[in-house]
Design a protein around this motif. Structure first.
Motif, PDB file in Angstrom:
ATOM      1  N   ALA A 354       0.834  -1.205   0.000  1.00  0.00           N
ATOM      2  CA  ALA A 354       0.000   0.000   0.000  1.00  0.00           C
ATOM      3  C   ALA A 354       0.871   1.259   0.000  1.00  0.00           C
ATOM      4  CB  ALA A 354      -0.922  -0.019   1.216  1.00  0.00           C
ATOM      5  N   ARG A 355       1.945   1.222   0.783  1.00  0.00           N
ATOM      6  CA  ARG A 355       2.855   2.374   0.851  1.00  0.00           C
ATOM      7  C   ARG A 355       3.537   2.587  -0.501  1.00  0.00           C
ATOM      8  NH1 ARG A 355       3.889   4.763   5.319  1.00  0.00           N
ATOM      9  NH2 ARG A 355       3.067   3.049   6.566  1.00  0.00           N
ATOM     10  N   ALA A 363       2.501  -2.546  -6.402  1.00  0.00           N
ATOM     11  CA  ALA A 363       3.296  -3.686  -5.943  1.00  0.00           C
ATOM     12  C   ALA A 363       2.440  -4.925  -5.708  1.00  0.00           C
ATOM     13  CB  ALA A 363       4.040  -3.312  -4.661  1.00  0.00           C
ATOM     14  N   ASP A 364       2.861  -6.047  -6.254  1.00  0.00           N
ATOM     15  CA  ASP A 364       2.204  -7.324  -5.987  1.00  0.00           C
ATOM     16  C   ASP A 364       2.648  -7.801  -4.590  1.00  0.00           C
ATOM     17  OD1 ASP A 364       4.912  -8.063  -7.192  1.00  0.00           O
ATOM     18  OD2 ASP A 364       4.191  -9.967  -6.427  1.00  0.00           O
ATOM     19  N   PRO A 365       1.951  -8.780  -3.994  1.00  0.00           N
ATOM     20  CA  PRO A 365       2.276  -9.155  -2.611  1.00  0.00           C
ATOM     21  C   PRO A 365       3.697  -9.685  -2.408  1.00  0.00           C
ATOM     22  CG  PRO A 365       0.516 -10.547  -3.536  1.00  0.00           C
ATOM     23  CD  PRO A 365       0.728  -9.420  -4.485  1.00  0.00           C
ATOM     24  N   LEU A 371       9.852  -5.508  -0.158  1.00  0.00           N
ATOM     25  CA  LEU A 371       9.898  -4.120   0.321  1.00  0.00           C
ATOM     26  C   LEU A 371       9.819  -4.068   1.848  1.00  0.00           C
ATOM     27  CD1 LEU A 371       7.568  -2.449  -2.351  1.00  0.00           C
ATOM     28  CD2 LEU A 371       9.992  -1.929  -2.002  1.00  0.00           C
ATOM     29  N   ALA A 372       8.960  -4.916   2.421  1.00  0.00           N
ATOM     30  CA  ALA A 372       8.828  -4.940   3.885  1.00  0.00           C
ATOM     31  C   ALA A 372      10.130  -5.406   4.532  1.00  0.00           C
ATOM     32  CB  ALA A 372       7.669  -5.857   4.292  1.00  0.00           C
ATOM     33  N   CYS A 373      10.762  -6.410   3.947  1.00  0.00           N
ATOM     34  CA  CYS A 373      12.030  -6.914   4.504  1.00  0.00           C
ATOM     35  C   CYS A 373      13.131  -5.860   4.367  1.00  0.00           C
ATOM     36  CB  CYS A 373      12.445  -8.209   3.809  1.00  0.00           C
ATOM     37  SG  CYS A 373      11.390  -9.604   4.259  1.00  0.00           S
ATOM     38  N   ALA A 374      13.155  -5.175   3.229  1.00  0.00           N
ATOM     39  CA  ALA A 374      14.152  -4.105   3.051  1.00  0.00           C
ATOM     40  C   ALA A 374      13.959  -3.043   4.125  1.00  0.00           C
ATOM     41  CB  ALA A 374      14.017  -3.491   1.655  1.00  0.00           C
ATOM     42  N   ARG A 375      12.721  -2.688   4.372  1.00  0.00           N
ATOM     43  CA  ARG A 375      12.441  -1.667   5.379  1.00  0.00           C
ATOM     44  C   ARG A 375      12.886  -2.127   6.779  1.00  0.00           C
ATOM     45  NH1 ARG A 375       6.694   1.163   7.127  1.00  0.00           N
ATOM     46  NH2 ARG A 375       7.695   2.666   8.492  1.00  0.00           N
ATOM     47  N   SER A 393      11.092  -6.796  -8.161  1.00  0.00           N
ATOM     48  CA  SER A 393       9.637  -7.010  -8.220  1.00  0.00           C
ATOM     49  C   SER A 393       9.382  -8.145  -9.197  1.00  0.00           C
ATOM     50  CB  SER A 393       8.941  -5.736  -8.698  1.00  0.00           C
ATOM     51  OG  SER A 393       7.570  -5.998  -8.898  1.00  0.00           O
ATOM     52  N   THR A 394       8.800  -9.224  -8.705  1.00  0.00           N
ATOM     53  CA  THR A 394       8.778 -10.447  -9.497  1.00  0.00           C
ATOM     54  C   THR A 394       7.549 -10.602 -10.387  1.00  0.00           C
ATOM     55  OG1 THR A 394       7.987 -11.473  -7.467  1.00  0.00           O
ATOM     56  CG2 THR A 394      10.288 -11.834  -8.044  1.00  0.00           C
TER      57      THR A 394
END
Ligand SMILES: [Zn+2]
Length: 438
Positions: A354-355, A363-365, A371-375, A393-394
């Protein structure tokens, strides 16, 4: 210059096998196979000249990112036998607003989902289907059907390339566990779709047995031909950064073939003088399907073993895998690339999507997991504020509309919805509408 590539045992047993042979495990140790190129022959061209050649092809006549690197991929496949849909050469998106918001120095997203069937799987499938097409044409191989077990994207790619080549395709899917968009792709391409009452790992067990019995040609990423195409992502990232490497590459990971592919691409580029170092690797897993993360945090990776888990439901359905086939390859990749493993919960992956969407991405899940892990790694200062980070992004989020809508309508499990955005229903009155503009 006579270039060649063969299958070899990943663990190093003696013996080599032609790429046109239907062989998926080492006959001596039953381990994974890998593709070995004649690096001496490739080394006759300098790093400088490889870069010039690849740059020229990118900007000129090539329509396929994979086959623009053909000498490094499958050098012995003649032009007429190549089955391509113009895969690769995907954008490296500079996510400036997101980087600023999350405190990254530089954040890029490699948009692999902008390809023909909407996922990075096209990169490996063009190589696999081209090799099979060549082998069938030359009489080296008889194929009843090319087949895969799939969480969605693999079957879409295999079905499209099989249809383009005129080769029969069979896909095994876990019934009710793939999105409508993913189910409809193989159906549309005329593949035989067998929906089984099991999960991905259950489908994988059956497809392996079918391949062992010689009933199908196996197209899962256990087949190293897939890795050869997927490794071009690494080469493209370096090329798009002016033949430099980022500090980190973050990749969502289920079956772990992709991590192995990044390692293969970057290490080949380094060996041939095209780049001078390897980036660090982040293997990003969904917390509901996290065998690699568990082995990493338990400190047991050194043995090369990744104990299986039963993968639970996750919005990142393509990486809902509890028994990753390419685990030994990924363990080696982690070691060579000084890598780390991180995980993201359902709420974290959805909020990351969502961000990202609020900053102009879609962004797909699975990209949400990355992205969440990078953050999280940035918050822990493992990724530093000055680092240059590439998130792979796969797949396209257009395959995951139910997930997107479910988030904004607050209908998903295990979520908090801080960024949900639902339509406001109003009467057709200009004064009422005017009050809702801000
Ligand atoms: Zn072996």
């Amino acid at each position: 210059m006579a270039l060649s590539a063969v299958f070899r045992c990943f663990r190093g047993c003696e013996g080599s096998f032609p790429l046109t042979q239907a062989i998926y495990r080492c006959p001596k140790c039953d381990g994974l196979l890998t593709v070995r190129h004649d690096m001496t022959a490739l080394g006759e061209i300098s790093g400088h000249d490889w870069k010039s050649m690849f740059d020229q092809r990118w900007s000129a006549t090539s329509s396929s990112g994979v086959w623009s690197k053909r000498e490094w991929v499958a050098p012995e496949i003649p032009d007429d036998d190549i089955v391509t849909t113009g895969e690769g050469m995907t954008p490296l998106y500079p996510a400036r607003r997101l980087a600023q918001e999350l405190g990254f120095g530089e954040l890029f997203v490699k948009q692999c989902g902008t390809t023909h069937t909407g996922s990075f799987k096209d990169l490996g499938m063009t190589v696999l289907v081209s090799v099979v097409n060549h082998a069938v044409k030359t009489g080296a191989l008889k194929v009843n059907a090319i087949a895969c077990a799939s969480t969605g994207d693999t079957s879409a790619a295999l079905a499209a390339y099989g249809a383009a080549a005129g080769l029969p395709v069979v896909v095994l899917l876990p019934r009710g566990m793939v999105s409508v968009a993913q189910l409809v792709q193989p159906l549309s391409h005329g593949a035989k779709v067998l929906a089984l009452d099991t999960d991905f790992d259950g489908c994988m067990t059956i497809i392996r047995e079918l391949a062992t019995r010689g009933l199908v040609y196996l197209a899962n990423s256990m087949n190293p031909l897939r890795i050869e195409g997927q490794k071009t992502v690494a080469i493209e990232i370096a090329q798009q950064l002016g033949w430099t490497v980022p500090d980190w590459v973050v990749i969502p990971s289920g079956n772990l073939g992709n991590s192995a592919a990044l390692w293969a691409g970057f290490s080949m580029a380094k060996e041939l003088g095209v780049i001078d170092k390897l980036p660090r690797l982040v293997i990003a897993q969904a917390a509901n399907a996290n065998p690699m993360y568990l082995a990493y945090t338990a400190g047991t990776l050194k043995t090369g073993e990744v104990p299986s888990v039963t993968a639970k439901a996750t919005q990142a359905s393509a990486i809902r895998i509890g028994a990753p086939v390419s685990a030994p390859r990924a363990v080696a990749a982690l070691e060579a690339m000084n890598g780390v493993v991180e995980q993201a919960t359902e709420a974290e992956l959805a909020d990351a999507c969502a961000r990202a969407d609020r900053s102009g991405l879609y962004a797909d899940p699975h990209t949400g997991v990355a992205l969440a892990c990078a953050r999280k790694l940035r918050d822990k200062n493992i990724i530093r504020a000055t680092d240059r980070v590439v998130v792979v992004s796969t797949a396209t989020a257009l395959k995951f509309t139910e997930f997107k809508l479910g988030y904004h309508e607050k209908k998903l499990a295990e979520m908090d919805y801080p960024l949900a955005n639902t339509p406001i229903e109003l009467p057709p009155d200009v004064d009422v509408v005017a009050k809702h503009l801000a």
